[in-house]
Design an enzyme around this catalytic site. Sequence first.
Site, PDB file in Angstrom:
ATOM      1  N   ASP A 128     -28.985  47.787  12.706  1.00 28.19           N
ATOM      2  CA  ASP A 128     -29.588  48.121  11.420  1.00 28.19           C
ATOM      3  C   ASP A 128     -28.559  48.171  10.291  1.00 28.19           C
ATOM      4  O   ASP A 128     -28.654  48.986   9.389  1.00 28.19           O
ATOM      5  CB  ASP A 128     -30.291  49.478  11.527  1.00 28.19           C
ATOM      6  CG  ASP A 128     -31.205  49.755  10.330  1.00 28.19           C
ATOM      7  OD1 ASP A 128     -31.663  48.784   9.704  1.00 28.19           O
ATOM      8  OD2 ASP A 128     -31.441  50.935  10.035  1.00 28.19           O
ATOM      9  N   CYS A 189     -52.700  53.474  10.973  1.00 31.66           N
ATOM     10  CA  CYS A 189     -51.426  53.574  10.264  1.00 31.66           C
ATOM     11  C   CYS A 189     -51.608  53.281   8.784  1.00 31.66           C
ATOM     12  O   CYS A 189     -50.976  53.919   7.922  1.00 31.66           O
ATOM     13  CB  CYS A 189     -50.382  52.651  10.883  1.00 31.66           C
ATOM     14  SG  CYS A 189     -50.815  50.890  10.899  1.00 31.66           S
ATOM     15  N   CYS A 209     -43.055  53.506  -0.143  1.00 27.58           N
ATOM     16  CA  CYS A 209     -42.835  54.116   1.165  1.00 27.58           C
ATOM     17  C   CYS A 209     -41.986  55.386   1.047  1.00 27.58           C
ATOM     18  O   CYS A 209     -40.935  55.388   0.397  1.00 27.58           O
ATOM     19  CB  CYS A 209     -42.156  53.107   2.084  1.00 27.58           C
ATOM     20  SG  CYS A 209     -41.762  53.742   3.726  1.00 27.58           S
ATOM     21  N   CYS A 236     -40.369  59.485   6.958  1.00 26.77           N
ATOM     22  CA  CYS A 236     -41.788  59.776   7.183  1.00 26.77           C
ATOM     23  C   CYS A 236     -42.200  59.157   8.510  1.00 26.77           C
ATOM     24  O   CYS A 236     -41.862  58.008   8.787  1.00 26.77           O
ATOM     25  CB  CYS A 236     -42.620  59.184   6.042  1.00 26.77           C
ATOM     26  SG  CYS A 236     -44.403  59.420   6.209  1.00 26.77           S
ATOM     27  N   CYS A 239     -47.207  57.123  10.076  1.00 27.67           N
ATOM     28  CA  CYS A 239     -47.813  55.936  10.676  1.00 27.67           C
ATOM     29  C   CYS A 239     -47.585  55.885  12.182  1.00 27.67           C
ATOM     30  O   CYS A 239     -48.379  55.300  12.918  1.00 27.67           O
ATOM     31  CB  CYS A 239     -47.309  54.661   9.997  1.00 27.67           C
ATOM     32  SG  CYS A 239     -45.532  54.366  10.136  1.00 27.67           S
TER      33      CYS A 239
END
Length: 342
Positions: A128, A189, A209, A236, A239
């Site tokens: 990532d 979601c 988001c 968060c 979802c």
Amino acid sequence: MKRWARELGFDAAQIGDADLGAAAETGLAAWLEAGHHGEMDYMAAHGAKRARPAELVPGTRRVISLRMNYRPPAAKPSEAVLADGEAAFVSRYALGRDYHKVLRNRIQKLAERIEAEIGAHGYRAFVDSAPVLEVEAAARAGLGWRGKHTLLLSREHGSFFFLGELFTDLPLPIDPPLPQEHCGRCTRCIDVCPTQAIVAPYRVDARRCVSYLTIELKGAIPEELRPLIGNRVYGCDDCQLTCPWNRFAVDSAEADFAVRNGLDDVSLAELFGWDEAAFKTRLAGTAIFRIGHERWLRNLAVGLGNAPTTPAVVAALQSRRDDASALVREHVAWALERHGQT
């Protein structure tokens, strides 16, 4: 190689081709063209290279995708934290040690184990932190399928896991992708997203988001979105929490992902009281550390603005009414106004 990966703590490893396909490139281009990446300019910086691993790292023939579960087993239930307006919700992946460090170290060890067995080979590890379409790579290697929230889903493990990649020039046998995805007509979601950031199945507008707003965004959070964020101060999980497949999610066996500093069950007011020295000391080595104390306070101010009006909440906000940071002062003033304080 798959056995060695499991011995290093990964829950699964699959091998995919270096060609991610035209669909991946087209989808990325459309997402960028729509401006859905917001301030994440790095998403556009490498262009089509994100969908072409062999161009990103010349000589790449295969992508070994690796999965490691991260949900800490002893954490306070997410639903309980989200329901408590005075509590601070931190995405479950950020409760322990920074995953970048954990996974990169393990992937490097895997590469070295391969090298010890067969000799020198060309490789590069990713976690990532570079232009890699990790979900697409993992899906093509059969680790799961892309859900409508854009995260990778597994029938056996849900989605509470990290992904990492090892690009290699070895001509390894390829694992086939799954024959089908398993979201069907489910839209949980999409429906649950607090800011309606999932603008269409498989399409997220990062500018809305909560994860982007609390982590990637450097400036002020748009005022119209602040009330929708609730008490989510870092990331968060909504979802994922609503996804039926996460009834099969597996807790992490990795000690590095255990809860640190009681962040699974702590009040917004308590965290807002940390000075910069406390922030750096307590959150060093975590993913949260990289946003810095100023943005951390910005996020907490929004959470306090959405909290019930109590003496503790108002006092916490009043304590930073004259904060040295203009960014913090702006969000504190907004929060105090929400509580009828001018």
